[in-house]
Design a protein around this motif. Structure first.
Motif, mmCIF file in Angstrom:
data_model
loop_
_atom_site.group_PDB
_atom_site.id
_atom_site.type_symbol
_atom_site.label_atom_id
_atom_site.label_comp_id
_atom_site.label_asym_id
_atom_site.label_seq_id
_atom_site.Cartn_x
_atom_site.Cartn_y
_atom_site.Cartn_z
ATOM 1 N N PHE A 46 0.830 -1.208 0.000
ATOM 2 C CA PHE A 46 0.000 0.000 0.000
ATOM 3 C C PHE A 46 0.865 1.259 0.000
ATOM 4 O O PHE A 46 0.543 2.242 -0.665
ATOM 5 C CB PHE A 46 -0.946 0.022 1.196
ATOM 6 N N SER A 47 1.972 1.226 0.757
ATOM 7 C CA SER A 47 2.865 2.392 0.789
ATOM 8 C C SER A 47 3.474 2.650 -0.582
ATOM 9 O O SER A 47 3.602 3.798 -1.006
ATOM 10 C CB SER A 47 3.971 2.185 1.819
ATOM 11 N N ALA A 48 3.845 1.572 -1.272
ATOM 12 C CA ALA A 48 4.426 1.732 -2.606
ATOM 13 C C ALA A 48 3.398 2.285 -3.588
ATOM 14 O O ALA A 48 3.744 3.012 -4.528
ATOM 15 C CB ALA A 48 4.959 0.394 -3.105
ATOM 16 N N ALA A 49 2.116 1.957 -3.358
ATOM 17 C CA ALA A 49 1.053 2.452 -4.234
ATOM 18 C C ALA A 49 0.588 3.846 -3.830
ATOM 19 O O ALA A 49 -0.253 4.443 -4.501
ATOM 20 C CB ALA A 49 -0.128 1.493 -4.215
ATOM 21 N N GLY A 50 1.081 4.360 -2.703
ATOM 22 C CA GLY A 50 0.709 5.697 -2.257
ATOM 23 C C GLY A 50 -0.557 5.751 -1.423
ATOM 24 O O GLY A 50 -1.133 6.812 -1.228
ATOM 25 N N VAL A 51 -0.994 4.598 -0.913
ATOM 26 C CA VAL A 51 -2.199 4.546 -0.083
ATOM 27 C C VAL A 51 -1.775 4.508 1.385
ATOM 28 O O VAL A 51 -0.933 3.710 1.782
ATOM 29 C CB VAL A 51 -3.052 3.295 -0.421
ATOM 30 N N ASN A 54 -3.576 4.620 7.516
ATOM 31 C CA ASN A 54 -4.272 5.448 8.500
ATOM 32 C C ASN A 54 -5.561 6.018 7.931
ATOM 33 O O ASN A 54 -6.497 6.315 8.673
ATOM 34 C CB ASN A 54 -3.370 6.581 8.982
ATOM 35 N N GLU A 55 -5.625 6.194 6.623
ATOM 36 C CA GLU A 55 -6.857 6.670 5.979
ATOM 37 C C GLU A 55 -7.750 5.509 5.562
ATOM 38 O O GLU A 55 -8.963 5.629 5.552
ATOM 39 C CB GLU A 55 -6.503 7.506 4.752
ATOM 40 N N LEU A 56 -7.140 4.356 5.235
ATOM 41 C CA LEU A 56 -7.893 3.216 4.721
ATOM 42 C C LEU A 56 -8.617 2.440 5.818
ATOM 43 O O LEU A 56 -9.774 2.046 5.645
ATOM 44 C CB LEU A 56 -6.951 2.280 3.952
ATOM 45 N N LEU A 57 -7.971 2.208 6.949
ATOM 46 C CA LEU A 57 -8.547 1.376 8.007
ATOM 47 C C LEU A 57 -9.865 1.921 8.565
ATOM 48 O O LEU A 57 -10.812 1.151 8.739
ATOM 49 C CB LEU A 57 -7.525 1.151 9.124
ATOM 50 N N PRO A 58 -9.991 3.219 8.865
ATOM 51 C CA PRO A 58 -11.279 3.709 9.368
ATOM 52 C C PRO A 58 -12.415 3.532 8.350
ATOM 53 O O PRO A 58 -13.557 3.271 8.732
ATOM 54 C CB PRO A 58 -11.033 5.188 9.656
ATOM 55 N N SER A 59 -12.107 3.613 7.053
ATOM 56 C CA SER A 59 -13.164 3.428 6.053
ATOM 57 C C SER A 59 -13.618 1.971 5.983
ATOM 58 O O SER A 59 -14.713 1.681 5.510
ATOM 59 C CB SER A 59 -12.680 3.892 4.672
ATOM 60 N N SER A 65 -8.971 4.168 17.107
ATOM 61 C CA SER A 65 -8.512 5.405 17.735
ATOM 62 C C SER A 65 -9.239 5.703 19.042
ATOM 63 O O SER A 65 -8.759 6.486 19.842
ATOM 64 C CB SER A 65 -8.685 6.571 16.759
ATOM 65 N N TRP A 66 -10.385 5.061 19.278
ATOM 66 C CA TRP A 66 -11.114 5.280 20.518
ATOM 67 C C TRP A 66 -10.400 4.643 21.707
ATOM 68 O O TRP A 66 -10.648 4.981 22.856
ATOM 69 C CB TRP A 66 -12.534 4.739 20.421
ATOM 70 N N LEU A 67 -9.475 3.686 21.438
ATOM 71 C CA LEU A 67 -8.722 3.053 22.512
ATOM 72 C C LEU A 67 -7.579 3.964 22.947
ATOM 73 O O LEU A 67 -6.972 4.620 22.114
ATOM 74 C CB LEU A 67 -8.125 1.728 22.027
ATOM 75 N N PRO A 68 -7.273 3.991 24.236
ATOM 76 C CA PRO A 68 -6.090 4.736 24.649
ATOM 77 C C PRO A 68 -4.856 4.056 24.051
ATOM 78 O O PRO A 68 -4.619 2.896 24.277
ATOM 79 C CB PRO A 68 -6.090 4.634 26.172
ATOM 80 N N GLY A 69 -4.117 4.756 23.249
ATOM 81 C CA GLY A 69 -2.958 4.168 22.586
ATOM 82 C C GLY A 69 -3.256 3.798 21.147
ATOM 83 O O GLY A 69 -2.372 3.363 20.430
ATOM 84 N N GLY A 70 -4.506 3.939 20.719
ATOM 85 C CA GLY A 70 -4.871 3.698 19.323
ATOM 86 C C GLY A 70 -4.668 2.275 18.881
ATOM 87 O O GLY A 70 -5.093 1.337 19.542
#
Length: 118
Positions: A46-51, A54-59, A65-70
């Motif tokens: 994904f990094s090589a493809a530019g994705v 951090n943006e993909l997982l919530p979708s 992120s609601w957990l302390p420590g994410g």
């Protein structure tokens, strides 16, 4: 060659619990390693493809992120859950062996045949 016959009357539940606990913990560790490798390869792809993950997982509904420590807290919860799951599955296997021991007592045991070394 003589065949030696012995009758199995019972199996120690504690021995089975220890065996199953180690068995499931080994597979849990293997699963952690394989999952880590798969995640690393996916992340690099994904990094090589530019994705950005951090943006993909919530979708995808995987926002921790609601957990302390994410995400680190989410990973820790999964590891703790896996360890607890290993103990629970080993306990269920021990219960199954206890039931087998009851059946062995009712039926008189299981005849085992060993090939003699004569």
């Amino acid at each position: 060659m003589a065949v030696e016959r012995k009758t199995l009357k019972s199996v120690s539940e504690f021995s089975i619990f220890k065996y199953l606990l180690v068995f499931y913990l080994i597979f849990f560790v293997i699963a952690l390693i394989v999952s880590g490798i798969i995640f690393l390869v996916t992340w690099l792809g994904f990094s090589a493809a530019g994705v950005s993950l951090n943006e993909l997982l919530p979708s995808l509904g995987l926002d921790m992120s609601w957990l302390p420590g994410g995400n680190a807290a989410g990973i820790a919860l999964m590891i703790i859950g896996g360890l607890i799951g290993s103990v629970v599955i080993a306990a269920i296997g021990t219960l199954a062996m206890w039931i087998v021991n009851i059946v062995l007592k009712i039926s008189g045991g299981i005849e085992l045949r060993f090939l003699g070394t004569k």
